[in-house]
Enzyme design. Sequence first.
Site, PDB file in Angstrom:
ATOM      1  N   GLY A   1       0.836  -1.188   0.000  1.00 22.84           N
ATOM      2  CA  GLY A   1       0.000   0.000   0.000  1.00 22.84           C
ATOM      3  C   GLY A   1       0.866   1.231   0.000  1.00 22.84           C
ATOM      4  O   GLY A   1       1.632   1.451   0.929  1.00 22.84           O
TER       5      GLY A   1
ATOM      6  N   GLY B   1      -7.898  -6.330   4.401  1.00 25.68           N
ATOM      7  CA  GLY B   1      -8.935  -7.207   3.884  1.00 25.68           C
ATOM      8  C   GLY B   1     -10.102  -6.394   3.381  1.00 25.68           C
ATOM      9  O   GLY B   1      -9.944  -5.211   3.041  1.00 25.68           O
TER      10      GLY B   1
END
Lengths: 490, 490, 490, 490
Positions: free
Chosen positions: A46, A126
């Site tokens: 990320g 998630g």
Amino acid sequence: MSKIMPTTDPFDDDKLREECGIFGVVGVTDAANFVTLGLHALQHRGQEAGGIVSHDAEQGFNSARRFGYVRDNFTSQSLMETLPGPLAIGHVRYSTAGSKGPTQIRDVQPFFGEFSMGGAAIAHNGNITNADALRRELIERGSIFQSSSDSECIIHLMARSLQRNIPERMEDALRRVEGAFSVIAMTRTKLIGVRDPLGVRPLVLGKIGDGWALSSETCALDIIGAEYVREIEPGEMVVITADKGVESIRPFRARKPRFCIFEHVYFSRPDSIIGGRSVYETRRQIGVELAREAPVDADLVCPVPDSGTPAAIGYSQESGIPYAMGIIRNQYMGRTFIEPTEQIRNMGVRLKLNVNRALIKGKRVILVDDSVVRGTTSRKIKEMILDAGAAEVHFRIASPPTAWPCFYGVDTPQREKLLAATMSEDEMCAHLQVNSLRFISLDGLYRAVGEAEGRDRKQPQYCDACFSGEYPVEPADMIEKGFKMKTAAE
Amino acid sequence: MSKIMPTTDPFDDDKLREECGIFGVVGVTDAANFVTLGLHALQHRGQEAGGIVSHDAEQGFNSARRFGYVRDNFTSQSLMETLPGPLAIGHVRYSTAGSKGPTQIRDVQPFFGEFSMGGAAIAHNGNITNADALRRELIERGSIFQSSSDSECIIHLMARSLQRNIPERMEDALRRVEGAFSVIAMTRTKLIGVRDPLGVRPLVLGKIGDGWALSSETCALDIIGAEYVREIEPGEMVVITADKGVESIRPFRARKPRFCIFEHVYFSRPDSIIGGRSVYETRRQIGVELAREAPVDADLVCPVPDSGTPAAIGYSQESGIPYAMGIIRNQYMGRTFIEPTEQIRNMGVRLKLNVNRALIKGKRVILVDDSVVRGTTSRKIKEMILDAGAAEVHFRIASPPTAWPCFYGVDTPQREKLLAATMSEDEMCAHLQVNSLRFISLDGLYRAVGEAEGRDRKQPQYCDACFSGEYPVEPADMIEKGFKMKTAAE
Amino acid sequence: MSKIMPTTDPFDDDKLREECGIFGVVGVTDAANFVTLGLHALQHRGQEAGGIVSHDAEQGFNSARRFGYVRDNFTSQSLMETLPGPLAIGHVRYSTAGSKGPTQIRDVQPFFGEFSMGGAAIAHNGNITNADALRRELIERGSIFQSSSDSECIIHLMARSLQRNIPERMEDALRRVEGAFSVIAMTRTKLIGVRDPLGVRPLVLGKIGDGWALSSETCALDIIGAEYVREIEPGEMVVITADKGVESIRPFRARKPRFCIFEHVYFSRPDSIIGGRSVYETRRQIGVELAREAPVDADLVCPVPDSGTPAAIGYSQESGIPYAMGIIRNQYMGRTFIEPTEQIRNMGVRLKLNVNRALIKGKRVILVDDSVVRGTTSRKIKEMILDAGAAEVHFRIASPPTAWPCFYGVDTPQREKLLAATMSEDEMCAHLQVNSLRFISLDGLYRAVGEAEGRDRKQPQYCDACFSGEYPVEPADMIEKGFKMKTAAE
Amino acid sequence: MSKIMPTTDPFDDDKLREECGIFGVVGVTDAANFVTLGLHALQHRGQEAGGIVSHDAEQGFNSARRFGYVRDNFTSQSLMETLPGPLAIGHVRYSTAGSKGPTQIRDVQPFFGEFSMGGAAIAHNGNITNADALRRELIERGSIFQSSSDSECIIHLMARSLQRNIPERMEDALRRVEGAFSVIAMTRTKLIGVRDPLGVRPLVLGKIGDGWALSSETCALDIIGAEYVREIEPGEMVVITADKGVESIRPFRARKPRFCIFEHVYFSRPDSIIGGRSVYETRRQIGVELAREAPVDADLVCPVPDSGTPAAIGYSQESGIPYAMGIIRNQYMGRTFIEPTEQIRNMGVRLKLNVNRALIKGKRVILVDDSVVRGTTSRKIKEMILDAGAAEVHFRIASPPTAWPCFYGVDTPQREKLLAATMSEDEMCAHLQVNSLRFISLDGLYRAVGEAEGRDRKQPQYCDACFSGEYPVEPADMIEKGFKMKTAAE
């Protein structure tokens, strides 16, 4: 004439993108510094933004959230001094696929809530597949959401739980949540880790001195000098304190695990260890399998940098065809770039990659890449190679065709944008205008990750929904928005 | 407790650093955009700062100079719009070795001067070995220096030349200059390129549409889609206009060329072509030679990323020992980082590199690196490999021992800091505590760059002063400051 | 629809603008801190940019130049620590009227030059009227200019002087310079101050502890707690060292002084003392004279904030008409602002000023302003007052009509933009549509500054070229560019 | 040696500080631009941070919050384009007195909440005296607070209300709230304004074209060219839509109003109109009353800039003693400044104020200031005046002694820090070492605001708790924290 064009982080082009990396540590001096290092090692999961929350006995909870790389934000002395204490957790993120408009800083995790028994912060990797329904219910009851993130549901569910301590409120909240989640949370004294019952996303435990660390991947344990202890198991919750150590709880009904197979193929770093296996070695083995399944007569095996490298090495070793760096990656690639004129084509790729012309000229080249998503980059790379005078171009792909979107925390294009959703392997080969194109088979992939018998079709050992269309958790919000599941006929 | 520690650009650790890359283009729309792309491709030659000067018939000369990467500065629409016109040159730089204190923005090239017949800008790669003497003389005559750069002498010499046009003033000026220089300059209409008589630093010519480009390396021609035409020859000056094309002049007395051999070993990008040879292929061939000169029984050949990769591939191919990525580089490395505690050792390296533990454990590992300068990084890498459980560590170095500083435009530590200046190969092996350490021989290196007979000891084909101590141009300023040349006895 | 509109620093609107303030100090600890304070007190003389040069025995010369206010730039610990030493000078500036395009940071003074006998820095307030010719000559001889500033000539003339020490080189240089100049310079040990033979711009000497200060105005001595000693005299040069104190030199042929009378009217701060007179008291006295010359029956005397305040107080005291704050200034005014829609008129003024409606309604109002330049602001203020319901509006202006541009260091519009260059007092009154408009007479102004007999027409006691068109130094560069001097007929 | 010292915004030194200004507009194009202007005009009510929320039919709600001045943040085209639509509200703030640590951006209003019937934003001026109790109750029920602001309670109470539209939820919420509040809120279509039953803080209504504006003060209506319509009445709620105009509701039980008298004395801008009275004129009248109550023989009446000016004018007019600017304020004052050496005393004041030495010398000076809080600034000003040679210094204060803290939205020091809490007028005079010190009486102040009979001791017409210690609403949270109310004996 000229314009800014968005490009091309190392992992950016036409790739599926992991949405999050999480890290936490307890029982060390200046825990936030360790979280900075851990998040730096998880940056590939990320790159858009990052956040850290720490707790100190005197100064209570503190937090910082920033857009951009960890190294550019969480390395200033002045910022890190605002994050004291022996307990901290952090999060790096991509933008959420479904969000309209740009990410706001309030969307950046960890999320924090003050409850009557004290505060708690959570970081989530998630995706919650029933988040829309939960959000509607919570707003109806009077909760005020601050972000557009699905993960914020968890903290509101915790705020409304009737339980009298935070770990129990967290159990309470996560039992209402569907989908894929690895969560790291913290209270004033406890570091908490949980994986969903299927264990879709990774989470590992490490030991550092007298303290403990939780991390998405083992490579982040290495960077802080922590020892890898074990994986948090699917459906397990661990509650860790500096003095009492690790307590294990099982809040959910047991299910057969379905770990994300794409973590092996692409998301995780090659120096991480998953399920006791080296990710690098798995990828090299994929190359070996691919060379067996899809041999071709050629002069060179070249990786598409950098993610195709281990499979290319394996392919070369199995086939005996020499491995070579036919494409060179620019080390200084950034996020945006100006296109000088419209005549200069393929600039997005060329800013990042350049063909080793003297090497390629006149050669039959096998290009090994990890995946094909929309096919846009593959086409440009093929053109670069042919422009440089290659005699033949053969693509070998280290994953099966990506034909279905992921709803468990990975940013995927809509199904109709996926090349493999609308074309067969041969059609893709014709579309890309290459001499040959072959993907590894699903069974070949399972063999490479150590399942000697290949994929168990009745009870698959992994989540492979992006290849198979078989979703282990029903994507309720997406179905409500119109997503069509695979039919029996498909 | 914690502190900021300087680290570790990709090419930073214990490496010799090229001080500059230069690029210019004439005869294209929005020339500065092309220079941005060219400098981005040359970023490995200088990462501290960059500058661009452009000329437009209406708006005259404009310039911008910035610290940091090209991609972060010269990509904003608003900045690039201040640099209009069909003619532009640019420069990327490292800090000058000899400079006291940090680089000021006024030290960032190109330098610009307004003469009575119009303005000119120059960008210089190399080092002027009589700059101190020239500066004293110029100040005595009333010139005011703005920078601490040796290159500024050139523009002041031009300002004082009695010639009536700028190219002739430039010839005049460069005849007073000693040392190594590749220079790109521009007037209102002309793009000018010059190499010193020995041709120590590279400079190539490219064709783009109706325009022309000059560049330190061919990889920067590739990025703008220019065709590689030829090298500017040692001692040649080219004066290029959009309408009349390339005029070639020979301002200097002819000498036998002495191109920098380290450009082949390390400085240039592997996808560049030097003297008609692929840099990548030369480096792979160095690995082949090294495997012949210094074989060893082992399980894996691993490059020290990323510069050791081609030689490691060659070593593996020649030796038959499998090539493997035993060390993984973090893609998101930046310039500074906090060290969380003093207990965490070797963090500078670990932030950038991580050992692939599952692969390395129990193996006899050959590590191939491009050079050893102070030996600091080699030592840390060895420790990382042993910590991960390697059975043996063998270093193979793709250049001869670096025993002498460079005075021709490369940032080198003082001689006493160079490990090879004070130790033999065996002493270095003992110092680094590895199982074996071997450098390629000077003759082996010459063979790898295509000199089948090896080095001509009487008239060496290259400048290899950093290995041999034989300086083709006397470093006058440095001798004045106390540098001792190699004695007959050495 | 909406757009950014430039506005309206406190002294910005339709005012003549002083171009510079200068300050220097020697013989104190951390001299640069004192210069910061001094420049802050002189900020009204130049708001665009500022610079400081300091000298420290160990670290030599250091400098910093920044756009924006002193308070926003020269107050960070980290910056000020880069400016050590007991000797420093500084400069604040407006943009030079004649410069094309925006100011570059390289135009920001002090300018610095390294000579064979050491370095020197200079800060200049004024304007060199033969700068164009000097620049051409210097370039022809091989000087390279870095800025577009007229002041840079001085340092190049010094570089080329044959004298063997810096003060003598400065004398040498300034003898070639025509126009108005107050200069503060420094060498490694000396603080130097000079005023041109006419003494057009101010320069004062102060004593602080064992050290000395030079400043454009006395208010900057007050802020550092320095004692005002005396003015530097027209045509005087002072060379000051910490140990030997002040040495006075007369480098120029003596002339009758012509100090700028507008410094009394507007430029200087009201708490400064010029020629032994309080600026505030002079301005109050202008109001008294104005009430005698131009009485009118009215209800309120209101200043146009803030510069009209002292004259309004004087007018009220002499006339007996009550003084009132009819217009309120916003304390938080900045540099740019968005205009929400085009319907909202006069926003530039309204963002800064608001009428005190309840006070003004139905009243006959005398507005006292310091000057009328283009008349644009006067018109808007009149409209605001009438919109608020005033019965009558009478303008009283504390200076004579400004009919000629200044070429001695003040930023003036071209002559044809000056309202008084094309209109008589009655025509201006009609143009502005006010009930009456009166300027103080030139003799009245001279009386207010203490010349009881008024202006000596043969040998005026001040430079009043902006009112009279009588220029004490021929503006050579401007005449070359086409400026027409006053003819005998005018 | 040197250090950064916090100083001295125009209204900063030793003053009570209003905590907020609020502004909203509906029915105009680009409403956020009007809010920027309105907040700029209200900047004196809060300088630390500002925020704007707008609503557009297509783009929904958008918000921006920034630290610093309105002019520096909400004037960039790029930011304002993110705030489209015909309806917007905004808020400027000081830091909350009680908050530990620095303000976070999440503390900056307006606050926003998404409810099941749509979103709403609120901006609050005042202080909720039962906020601690409300927060505890809300957290217990599962609300998650994002800020440390008392105002956030309102939006959570609204989220939990059982009412089915937002104005009714707002009534519901505000009935639970105690203390002082003027609130501006917005839904997708409605602009809402409310004042608490006592009307402690101001709120006015204006008309602009077809649209409407709500503002803390009338000066912000002037800046956008809106017409002042009326005050929102104590206890009134108005719900305004572009098409239906203004609907008035009375959600609270009626009470006798108690407007804050200090708004007249200091907080409001002098060009605002409160209760039909010019604030400037009220302050001038305070000076008149003060001259009657506390005459003294002297040479000059000087205001302490800028807030003492109107009272000084009144004092001068009533006493016949000439008004003069004895203290000059620096226009370029900022927030922080370096203190050059510890020897330089009083620098905080001197950076902002300078004595007009030539005027003051030998004079008996009356200094008129608006209030004395801790007395620190008064003491420094007295020293400056005496240093400049004044013969006598007489302080006249335009408010009664400030002996009690405010709990209704004004930042006051703890009671023991207030000079008047521990000293009588004579003791303060001795403490400040001035020739005389007199405050206006409470009755004199009431007369100046138009109450001819003075203060009604049984039912005071204003809230004057800071002077009288009579709090019209019990400060419940503060009493819980240990604050002692005035006893019968006091």
